[in-house]
Design a protein around this motif. Sequence first.
Motif, short mmCIF file in Angstrom:
data_model
loop_
_atom_site.label_atom_id
_atom_site.label_comp_id
_atom_site.label_asym_id
_atom_site.label_seq_id
_atom_site.Cartn_x
_atom_site.Cartn_y
_atom_site.Cartn_z
N ASP B 88 -19.04 -109.80 -44.27
CA ASP B 88 -20.01 -108.88 -43.68
C ASP B 88 -21.30 -108.94 -44.49
O ASP B 88 -21.27 -108.93 -45.73
CB ASP B 88 -19.48 -107.45 -43.70
N TYR B 89 -22.41 -109.00 -43.79
CA TYR B 89 -23.71 -109.12 -44.43
C TYR B 89 -24.55 -107.90 -44.08
O TYR B 89 -24.66 -107.51 -42.92
CB TYR B 89 -24.42 -110.40 -43.97
N PHE B 90 -25.15 -107.32 -45.12
CA PHE B 90 -25.94 -106.11 -44.94
C PHE B 90 -27.35 -106.32 -45.46
O PHE B 90 -27.55 -106.79 -46.59
CB PHE B 90 -25.31 -104.94 -45.70
N CYS B 91 -28.29 -105.95 -44.63
CA CYS B 91 -29.69 -105.92 -45.03
C CYS B 91 -30.01 -104.49 -45.47
O CYS B 91 -29.49 -103.52 -44.88
CB CYS B 91 -30.57 -106.32 -43.84
N ALA B 92 -30.83 -104.35 -46.49
CA ALA B 92 -31.17 -103.01 -46.98
C ALA B 92 -32.64 -102.95 -47.37
O ALA B 92 -33.22 -103.96 -47.80
CB ALA B 92 -30.30 -102.64 -48.18
N VAL B 93 -33.20 -101.78 -47.23
CA VAL B 93 -34.59 -101.56 -47.62
C VAL B 93 -34.64 -100.42 -48.61
O VAL B 93 -33.92 -99.42 -48.47
CB VAL B 93 -35.47 -101.27 -46.39
N GLY B 94 -35.46 -100.59 -49.63
CA GLY B 94 -35.66 -99.56 -50.63
C GLY B 94 -37.11 -99.14 -50.62
O GLY B 94 -38.01 -99.97 -50.46
N ALA B 95 -37.34 -97.85 -50.79
CA ALA B 95 -38.71 -97.34 -50.73
C ALA B 95 -39.35 -97.40 -52.10
O ALA B 95 -38.68 -97.30 -53.12
CB ALA B 95 -38.69 -95.90 -50.22
N GLN B 96 -40.64 -97.54 -52.10
CA GLN B 96 -41.39 -97.49 -53.35
C GLN B 96 -41.64 -96.03 -53.69
O GLN B 96 -42.73 -95.53 -53.61
CB GLN B 96 -42.71 -98.23 -53.20
#
Lengths: 115, 114
Positions: B88-96
């Motif tokens: 399973d592959y997960f994309c993630a975004v983190g905020a500045q």
Amino acid sequence: GAGVSQTPSNKVTEKGKYVELRCDPISGHTALYWYRQSLGQGPEFLIYFQGTGAADDSGLPNDRFFAVRPEGSVSTLKIQRTERGDSAVYLCASSPRLAEGYEQYFGPGTRLTVT
Amino acid sequence: AQSVTQPDIHITVSEGASLELRCNYSYGATPYLFWYVQSPGQGLQLLLKYFSGDTLVQGIKGFEAEFKRSQSSFNLRKPSVHWSDAADYFCAVGAQSNDYKLSFGAGTTVTVRA
């Protein structure tokens, strides 16, 4: 070196019971995060600690959930009056510091099943 | 608040074929972007990350991803998949922001056929 460890790896409990899930971060990591991953979903943020303080607990679903990190290292996620909907994999992650270039290292998770 | 969409729930590829996994994010500023892989019974492992600079990012296990600001995308690619890439592959975004918490997509399951 040792990675993030979580205990227990599996926990089965009855509805209404209290559970504690433990996270041992990588030594020296100041930031610690808890996420919850339901079946077929990506992890969802619950709470994060910078040192001993919970800097952001906006992801905790309700007041049955609580987490502590009293000495700035090990953290415990506590769930009171468990419900079947709490069944999920609870993931812990740690990070060296809060700054650009940070990276979160994840533990293997605790699979919680509420019957 | 930031969010991530992974349009493909499941992808099947033949061993040796190329792989591309799509990721679209929503965030008002320049995001921090990540791809993680989760194998059965294993924890999340970071494949690669983007913070700034070169928009083509190289990662581990032969993976790369390209940040396209105009398309709000961060697609993951591998030229030739191996059976061990099934996961399973997960994309993630983190905020500045001050907490750097991650928002994950729902994930894409990759099956590799012989």
